[in-house]
Design a protein around this motif. Sequence first.
Motif, PDB file in Angstrom:
ATOM      1  N   ASN A   6       0.624  -1.188  -0.149  1.00  0.00           N
ATOM      2  CA  ASN A   6       0.332  -0.282  -0.322  1.00  0.00           C
ATOM      3  C   ASN A   6       0.972   1.164  -0.026  1.00  0.00           C
ATOM      4  O   ASN A   6       0.783   2.086  -0.548  1.00  0.00           O
ATOM      5  CB  ASN A   6      -1.209  -0.033   0.591  1.00  0.00           C
ATOM      6  N   HIS A   7       1.792   1.369   1.291  1.00  0.00           N
ATOM      7  CA  HIS A   7       2.326   2.316   0.675  1.00  0.00           C
ATOM      8  C   HIS A   7       3.818   1.683   1.910  1.00  0.00           C
ATOM      9  O   HIS A   7       4.381   0.864   2.619  1.00  0.00           O
ATOM     10  CB  HIS A   7       1.978   3.368   1.766  1.00  0.00           C
ATOM     11  N   THR A   8       4.939   3.187   1.228  1.00  0.00           N
ATOM     12  CA  THR A   8       6.609   2.799   2.155  1.00  0.00           C
ATOM     13  C   THR A   8       6.892   4.531   2.420  1.00  0.00           C
ATOM     14  O   THR A   8       6.202   4.996   1.612  1.00  0.00           O
ATOM     15  CB  THR A   8       7.350   1.836   1.334  1.00  0.00           C
ATOM     16  N   ILE A   9       7.196   3.829   4.295  1.00  0.00           N
ATOM     17  CA  ILE A   9       7.745   6.105   4.058  1.00  0.00           C
ATOM     18  C   ILE A   9       9.393   5.897   3.517  1.00  0.00           C
ATOM     19  O   ILE A   9       9.792   4.890   3.912  1.00  0.00           O
ATOM     20  CB  ILE A   9       8.235   5.209   5.634  1.00  0.00           C
ATOM     21  N   PRO A  36       2.170  14.126   8.495  1.00  0.00           N
ATOM     22  CA  PRO A  36       4.228  14.296   8.447  1.00  0.00           C
ATOM     23  C   PRO A  36       4.378  13.596   7.263  1.00  0.00           C
ATOM     24  O   PRO A  36       6.015  14.434   6.769  1.00  0.00           O
ATOM     25  CB  PRO A  36       4.711  13.515   9.033  1.00  0.00           C
ATOM     26  N   PHE A  37       3.712  13.590   6.512  1.00  0.00           N
ATOM     27  CA  PHE A  37       4.184  13.009   5.418  1.00  0.00           C
ATOM     28  C   PHE A  37       3.812  13.232   3.742  1.00  0.00           C
ATOM     29  O   PHE A  37       2.971  13.834   3.699  1.00  0.00           O
ATOM     30  CB  PHE A  37       3.851  11.173   4.859  1.00  0.00           C
ATOM     31  N   VAL A  38       4.701  13.638   2.970  1.00  0.00           N
ATOM     32  CA  VAL A  38       4.165  14.336   1.127  1.00  0.00           C
ATOM     33  C   VAL A  38       4.374  12.843   0.620  1.00  0.00           C
ATOM     34  O   VAL A  38       5.519  12.220  -0.140  1.00  0.00           O
ATOM     35  CB  VAL A  38       5.335  14.946   1.212  1.00  0.00           C
ATOM     36  N   PRO A  39       3.205  12.574  -0.302  1.00  0.00           N
ATOM     37  CA  PRO A  39       3.187  11.507  -0.818  1.00  0.00           C
ATOM     38  C   PRO A  39       3.587  11.583  -1.915  1.00  0.00           C
ATOM     39  O   PRO A  39       3.178  12.833  -2.939  1.00  0.00           O
ATOM     40  CB  PRO A  39       1.648  10.430  -0.965  1.00  0.00           C
ATOM     41  N   VAL A  40       3.936  10.498  -2.625  1.00  0.00           N
ATOM     42  CA  VAL A  40       4.186   9.653  -4.256  1.00  0.00           C
ATOM     43  C   VAL A  40       3.571   9.040  -4.326  1.00  0.00           C
ATOM     44  O   VAL A  40       4.284   8.275  -4.521  1.00  0.00           O
ATOM     45  CB  VAL A  40       5.604  10.258  -4.767  1.00  0.00           C
ATOM     46  N   ARG A  41       2.405   8.655  -5.616  1.00  0.00           N
ATOM     47  CA  ARG A  41       1.279   8.063  -5.147  1.00  0.00           C
ATOM     48  C   ARG A  41       1.315   7.268  -7.456  1.00  0.00           C
ATOM     49  O   ARG A  41       1.562   8.117  -7.923  1.00  0.00           O
ATOM     50  CB  ARG A  41      -0.225   8.209  -6.181  1.00  0.00           C
ATOM     51  N   LEU A  42       1.841   6.184  -7.347  1.00  0.00           N
ATOM     52  CA  LEU A  42       1.742   5.873  -8.100  1.00  0.00           C
ATOM     53  C   LEU A  42       1.147   5.033  -9.021  1.00  0.00           C
ATOM     54  O   LEU A  42      -0.518   5.245  -8.252  1.00  0.00           O
ATOM     55  CB  LEU A  42       3.034   4.566  -7.678  1.00  0.00           C
ATOM     56  N   ASP A  43       0.813   4.970 -10.268  1.00  0.00           N
ATOM     57  CA  ASP A  43      -0.632   4.228 -11.195  1.00  0.00           C
ATOM     58  C   ASP A  43      -0.942   2.869 -10.585  1.00  0.00           C
ATOM     59  O   ASP A  43      -1.923   2.970 -10.838  1.00  0.00           O
ATOM     60  CB  ASP A  43      -0.153   3.841 -12.044  1.00  0.00           C
ATOM     61  N   ASN A  44      -0.423   2.047  -9.519  1.00  0.00           N
ATOM     62  CA  ASN A  44      -1.000   0.832  -8.918  1.00  0.00           C
ATOM     63  C   ASN A  44      -1.744   1.288  -7.421  1.00  0.00           C
ATOM     64  O   ASN A  44      -1.658   0.004  -7.223  1.00  0.00           O
ATOM     65  CB  ASN A  44       0.070  -0.180  -8.790  1.00  0.00           C
ATOM     66  N   ALA A  45      -1.516   2.482  -7.691  1.00  0.00           N
ATOM     67  CA  ALA A  45      -2.309   3.157  -6.373  1.00  0.00           C
ATOM     68  C   ALA A  45      -1.289   3.290  -4.641  1.00  0.00           C
ATOM     69  O   ALA A  45      -1.402   3.473  -3.734  1.00  0.00           O
ATOM     70  CB  ALA A  45      -3.386   2.660  -5.688  1.00  0.00           C
TER      71      ALA A  45
END
Length: 123
Positions: A6-9, A36-45
């Motif tokens: 789902n996500h990684t830091i 506290p996070f700035v996300p970069v979302r990829l095409d596979n969510a």
Amino acid sequence: MVVELNHTIVAATDKLASATFLADILGVPVGEQFGPFVPVRLDNAVTLDYLTRPAGFPPQHCAFLVDDATFDAAFGRIRAAGLTYWADPGHEQPGEINTRWGGRGVYFADPDGHNMELLTRAP
């Protein structure tokens, strides 16, 4: 049950600068800060959630499986930015790309030294 990442830091000395760097290379937007996070979302969510940390954290490796058109565009941005790139994860083949598994691949470092990889074919 299905298991998905789902996500990684990703630790960064400047989370916004590092997230923007990667998003610009990949041609994707930077998400709105969430806690506290700035996300970069990829095409596979999957998201890479950038988090500011003091310097001295160990470098990570992130590999992105992309199609040929995305590789061409991203590699063009890497070259246009004057970034050093390598054909191998050990950074022993500078200025080259690899052709493993019948595709193309390249490694480059983000502003904090994380080893980023683009590949068009996976093993």
